[in-house]
Design a protein around this motif. Structure first.
Motif, mmCIF file in Angstrom:
data_model
loop_
_atom_site.group_PDB
_atom_site.id
_atom_site.type_symbol
_atom_site.label_atom_id
_atom_site.label_comp_id
_atom_site.label_asym_id
_atom_site.label_seq_id
_atom_site.Cartn_x
_atom_site.Cartn_y
_atom_site.Cartn_z
ATOM 1 N N ASN A 34 0.740 -1.243 -0.239
ATOM 2 C CA ASN A 34 -0.347 0.325 -0.131
ATOM 3 C C ASN A 34 0.872 1.202 0.094
ATOM 4 O O ASN A 34 1.993 1.461 1.266
ATOM 5 C CB ASN A 34 -0.776 -0.008 1.051
ATOM 6 N N ARG A 36 2.819 4.604 0.937
ATOM 7 C CA ARG A 36 2.476 5.668 1.754
ATOM 8 C C ARG A 36 1.586 6.715 1.319
ATOM 9 O O ARG A 36 1.306 7.659 0.952
ATOM 10 C CB ARG A 36 3.555 6.432 2.145
ATOM 11 N N LEU A 37 0.713 7.115 3.137
ATOM 12 C CA LEU A 37 -0.322 8.674 2.428
ATOM 13 C C LEU A 37 0.307 9.846 3.574
ATOM 14 O O LEU A 37 0.999 9.238 4.761
ATOM 15 C CB LEU A 37 -1.428 8.289 3.282
ATOM 16 N N ASP A 38 0.479 10.768 2.714
ATOM 17 C CA ASP A 38 0.217 12.332 3.800
ATOM 18 C C ASP A 38 -0.368 12.301 4.625
ATOM 19 O O ASP A 38 -2.194 11.771 4.276
ATOM 20 C CB ASP A 38 0.218 13.176 2.509
ATOM 21 N N GLN A 39 -0.378 12.377 6.154
ATOM 22 C CA GLN A 39 -2.323 12.297 7.611
ATOM 23 C C GLN A 39 -2.103 13.500 6.995
ATOM 24 O O GLN A 39 -3.714 13.870 6.811
ATOM 25 C CB GLN A 39 -0.635 12.246 8.316
ATOM 26 N N LYS A 42 -4.592 12.836 2.899
ATOM 27 C CA LYS A 42 -5.066 11.795 2.101
ATOM 28 C C LYS A 42 -4.685 11.449 0.800
ATOM 29 O O LYS A 42 -4.728 10.901 0.825
ATOM 30 C CB LYS A 42 -6.046 11.204 2.907
ATOM 31 N N THR A 43 -3.404 12.022 0.635
ATOM 32 C CA THR A 43 -3.162 12.062 -0.834
ATOM 33 C C THR A 43 -1.638 10.887 -0.612
ATOM 34 O O THR A 43 -0.800 11.046 0.326
ATOM 35 C CB THR A 43 -3.017 12.816 -2.045
ATOM 36 N N PRO A 44 -1.293 10.080 -1.740
ATOM 37 C CA PRO A 44 0.418 9.922 -1.154
ATOM 38 C C PRO A 44 1.400 10.250 -0.936
ATOM 39 O O PRO A 44 1.612 11.806 -2.456
ATOM 40 C CB PRO A 44 0.504 8.487 -3.422
ATOM 41 N N LYS A 45 2.337 9.585 -0.521
ATOM 42 C CA LYS A 45 3.774 10.888 -0.783
ATOM 43 C C LYS A 45 4.275 10.404 -2.069
ATOM 44 O O LYS A 45 4.507 8.975 -2.273
ATOM 45 C CB LYS A 45 4.221 10.254 0.369
ATOM 46 N N SER A 52 4.895 7.693 -6.410
ATOM 47 C CA SER A 52 4.521 6.708 -5.017
ATOM 48 C C SER A 52 5.587 5.880 -4.633
ATOM 49 O O SER A 52 5.750 5.180 -4.631
ATOM 50 C CB SER A 52 3.375 6.340 -5.321
ATOM 51 N N TYR A 54 6.189 4.004 -1.513
ATOM 52 C CA TYR A 54 5.859 2.725 0.157
ATOM 53 C C TYR A 54 6.836 2.234 0.546
ATOM 54 O O TYR A 54 7.882 2.093 0.637
ATOM 55 C CB TYR A 54 5.468 1.251 -1.049
#
Length: 137
Positions: A34, A36-39, A42-45, A52, A54
């Motif tokens: 999955n 990583r998401l920016d807290q 909520k978009t992919p880092k 993107s 992982y």
């Protein structure tokens, strides 16, 4: 210069490659694949190339100048190609090496310098090579 000043000096990170900056990782847990998401958003880092990233559940293995092998617990490793691997329940060494572009970004964590290492992909290292053994012909 304290850790915060040192980390700020290289805030943009360093872009290199796996030949010049070898990355070895020993898996320590499950790797879901999955992103990583920016807290906050909520978009992919993403890495600096916009890909993107992982998270890799593992420990960075470092070969020191004197030849000693240690584990760097102040580094997190991420890939741009998801690694879908599980740790061997019987404890077999599962060592992976980085291939491709590598970004190394220092940051301050609790008054110490830590590192975020972003590697393009990880590939398994054969057990003989990981153990430093010689292969017979």
């Amino acid at each position: 210069m304290d850790a915060t000043q040192m980390a700020g000096t290289f805030a943009g990170g360093i872009k290199t490659n796996s030949r010049d900056f070898p990355v070895l990782v020993r898996l320590t847990g499950s790797n879901s694949g999955n992103p990583r998401l920016d807290q906050a958003t909520k978009t992919p880092k993403t890495n600096r190339d916009g890909k993107s990233t992982y998270t890799v559940d593992g420990s960075l293995i470092v070969l020191n100048r004197d030849g000693d092998v240690t584990v760097n617990k102040t580094a997190s490793v991420h890939t741009t190609v998801p690694l879908e691997a599980e740790v061997d329940l019987f404890g077999a060494a599962q060592v992976y090496r980085g291939e491709g572009t590598v970004f190394v970004t220092p940051y301050e964590s609790g008054g110490r310098i830590a590192y975020s290492i972003n590697v393009e992909r990880l590939v398994p290292v054969p057990v003989q090579a990981a153990a430093g053994g010689n292969q017979e012909k």
